[in-house]
Design an enzyme around this catalytic site. Structure first.
Site, PDB file in Angstrom:
ATOM      1  CE1 TYR A   1      12.764  -1.351  -0.889  1.00 57.10           C
ATOM      2  CE2 TYR A   1      13.523  -1.596   1.171  1.00 57.10           C
ATOM      3  CZ  TYR A   1      12.309  -0.884   0.852  1.00 57.10           C
ATOM      4  OH  TYR A   1      11.544  -0.271   1.511  1.00 57.10           O
TER       5      TYR A   1
ATOM      6  CG  ASP B   1      16.295  -6.995   4.085  1.00 55.19           C
ATOM      7  OD1 ASP B   1      15.228  -8.057   4.100  1.00 55.19           O
ATOM      8  OD2 ASP B   1      16.543  -5.847   4.182  1.00 55.19           O
TER       9      ASP B   1
ATOM     10  CB  ILE C   1      11.667  -8.405   4.525  1.00 53.31           C
ATOM     11  CG1 ILE C   1      10.111  -8.095   4.839  1.00 53.31           C
ATOM     12  CG2 ILE C   1      12.667  -8.379   2.477  1.00 53.31           C
ATOM     13  CD1 ILE C   1      10.073  -6.910   4.915  1.00 53.31           C
TER      14      ILE C   1
ATOM     15  CE  LYS D   1       7.894  -6.239   1.011  1.00 52.64           C
ATOM     16  NZ  LYS D   1       7.388  -4.879   0.536  1.00 52.64           N
TER      17      LYS D   1
HETATM   18  C1  LIG Z   1      14.684  -5.926   0.861  1.00 58.01           C
HETATM   19  C2  LIG Z   1      13.509  -5.123   1.956  1.00 58.01           C
HETATM   20  N1  LIG Z   1      14.035  -4.353   3.272  1.00 58.01           N
HETATM   21  C3  LIG Z   1      13.139  -3.956   3.918  1.00 58.01           C
HETATM   22  C4  LIG Z   1      11.859  -3.745   3.311  1.00 58.01           C
HETATM   23  C5  LIG Z   1      10.765  -2.516   4.550  1.00 58.01           C
HETATM   24  O1  LIG Z   1       9.805  -3.617   5.375  1.00 58.01           O
HETATM   25  P1  LIG Z   1       8.813  -3.180   6.405  1.00 58.01           P
HETATM   26  O2  LIG Z   1       7.402  -2.565   5.311  1.00 58.01           O
HETATM   27  O3  LIG Z   1       8.855  -4.422   7.297  1.00 58.01           O
HETATM   28  O4  LIG Z   1       9.614  -1.483   6.954  1.00 58.01           O
HETATM   29  C6  LIG Z   1      11.004  -4.171   2.004  1.00 58.01           C
HETATM   30  C7  LIG Z   1      10.158  -3.085   1.341  1.00 58.01           C
HETATM   31  O5  LIG Z   1       9.539  -3.684   0.341  1.00 58.01           O
HETATM   32  C8  LIG Z   1      12.013  -4.588   0.982  1.00 58.01           C
HETATM   33  O6  LIG Z   1      11.839  -4.912   0.074  1.00 58.01           O
END
Ligand SMILES: Cc1ncc(COP(=O)(O)O)c(C=O)c1O
Length: 469
Positions: A145, A230, A232, A272
């Site tokens: 990312y 992570d 997410i 997400k």
């Molecule tokens: C792998 C990953 N980590 C962290 C984030 C950041 O997310 P947040 O909007 O919760 O700060 C993203 C956002 O695209 C992501 O894809």
């Protein structure tokens, strides 16, 4: 300039990456079906806009939560004054239960181990501050990312060392790649403090296999370092194989009583899975009480507002809603992802088989003029400026092979996706026609040159004959 800090003037924020530049180009000329039909279509933004109607209709039916009331009585003052950085207990409980639900209740989470943060961005940075010193390193599998350059490095001074993954095994992490990254860090005199993975992966859109997770646990045990997972996108897995959380692996291997238990940390966010990036709700889950205590204190710099916590604790505690949301959201994501995959196929473009996330990892290596990152940038510029699609080049995700692109599908409507695929197909067709005419031109030049060479040699042969006579 001289009076400003080095942080302000250095460019390690990564804002100049093509990932962010693409967004800027989009902002200058955004597509709108009526007002700007020739504009750039945004396919570089990992947002889920397919399921907004579900929380919206929940809000319509739950006037108390939306109106900051409890049993019909206003709690405005209570929420306006609440500022305890430990967070609302009801929300922390609802969030850990939601995390367990996503994992099929195979694992449970203790609300005392969770720290609320303003999104996963803040969670990742806070963990860097807790686990590493300036100049220490974290190993990250590529492609990763693009925001990590900002989140992990910029303010903390932590370094990222890539674990090089390649298309030869679908970009999976291998033991030699892990070891090579570790050695590379050591050659640079960097102390490795841990590995950070995104599972499911952004940008690959794939879930990590059980053997990869086992490999990671073995590696961090052996090297006595941390692992940040992570997760997410853990609730954004829409087809098999299912998601396996790192916490499940620790439990299955009965590692609760071992030192590694306290060295594994999860990052989560509702940006997400619930499509709420604007609400800024993230979390760190750690089994190390010292990390939890320190991160809680640090969370003062990026708290989640109390009205957001109140609203979401009611929403997430409604199990009928969360169950329905997950089922419908997964169906919609799967449908939209397969539309993207088939649209790409029609344009003769393949992508990595995926089962999660809001994007596909698309293989455009055959469209490059040469196997270089310069050619990748050249192609990216044509796609942004001529085809008018903002996608993210693999180089912005630190991919080691040129020609891969991340293409997002969940932030646009079905019709916009259809148009994007039509634009892409026309582009690929025009490249093919150009290549064909280029080849024909080359062939005809070759023929002409052959004749000319033949004539020349015939002539010289003739001249020689004349001379000899
Ligand atoms: C792998 C990953 N980590 C962290 C984030 C950041 O997310 P947040 O909007 O919760 O700060 C993203 C956002 O695209 C992501 O894809």
């Amino acid at each position: 300039m001289g009076l400003l800090s080095r942080k302000v003037t250095c460019n390690s924020h990564g804002q100049d990456s093509s990932y962010f530049l693409g967004w800027q180009e989009y902002e200058k000329n955004p597509y709108h079906e009526v007002n700007n039909p020739q504009g750039i279509i945004q396919m570089g933004l990992a947002e889920n806009q397919l399921s907004f109607d579900l929380p919206e209709s929940w809000l319509a039916k739950n006037a108390d939560a939306a109106g900051f009331k409890r049993d019909g009585q206003s709690i405005f003052k209570e929420l306006a004054l609440f500022q305890d950085y430990h967070g609302l207990p009801a929300f922390k409980k609802a969030l850990v239960d939601f995390m367990a639900e996503i994992r099929g209740n195979k694992v449970t989470f203790d609300p005392n181990h969770i720290v609320l943060t303003a999104g996963a961005t803040s969670a990742n940075e806070t963990l860097m501050f807790c686990l590493a010193e300036q100049g220490d390193a974290f190993l990250l599998p590529t492609p990763y990312y693009p925001g990590f350059d900002r989140d992990l490095k910029w303010r903390t001074g932590v370094e990222i060392v890539p674990i090089q993954c390649t298309s030869s095994n679908r970009f999976q992490i291998t033991a030699p790649a892990l070891e090579e990254a570790y050695q590379q860090a050591q050659r640079k005199n960097l102390r490795v403090k841990g590995v950070l993975v995104t599972n499911p992966s952004n940008p690959l859109g794939t879930t990590m296999r059980r053997d990869e997770l086992d490999l990671l646990i073995n590696f961090i045990t052996d090297k006595e370092i941390h692992l940040i997972s992570d997760e997410i996108y853990s609730g954004t897995v829409f087809s098999s194989p299912g998601f396996v959380s790192i916490m499940e692996v620790l439990k299955d291997r009965s590692l609760e009583q071992t030192p590694v238990w306290e060295r594994v940390h999860i990052v989560y966010s509702l940006s997400k899975d619930l499509g709420l990036p604007g609400f800024r709700v993230g979390a760190i889950y750690s089994n190390d009480p010292i990390v939890v205590a320190a991160a809680t204190k640090m969370s003062s710099f990026g708290l989640v507002s109390s009205q957001t916590q109140y609203l979401l604790s009611a929403m997430l505690s409604d199990k009928k809603f969360t169950k329905e949301y997950m089922a419908k959201n997964h169906k919609r994501l799967q449908k939209q992802q397969s539309k993207l995959v088939s649209g790409l196929e029609k344009a003769g473009i393949g992508c990595l088989e995926s089962n999660a996330g809001l994007f596909c990892w698309v293989d455009m290596r055959h469209l490059l003029s040469s196997n270089t990152f310069e050619a990748e940038m050249e192609l990216w510029k044509r796609i942004v400026y001529d085809v008018k699609l903002n996608i993210s080049p693999g180089s912005s995700c630190h991919c080691s092979e040129p020609g891969w692109f991340r293409v997002c599908f969940a932030n646009i409507s079905e019709d916009t996706l259809k148009l994007a695929m039509q634009r892409l197909k026309s582009f690929v067709d025009s490249v093919a026609i150009n290549n064909q005419s280029h080849q024909e031109l080359k062939n005809s030049r070759k023929k002409f040159r052959t004749k000319w060479v033949f004539r020349l040699s015939f002539q010289s042969f003739h001249d020689r004959e004349q001379d000899e006579r």
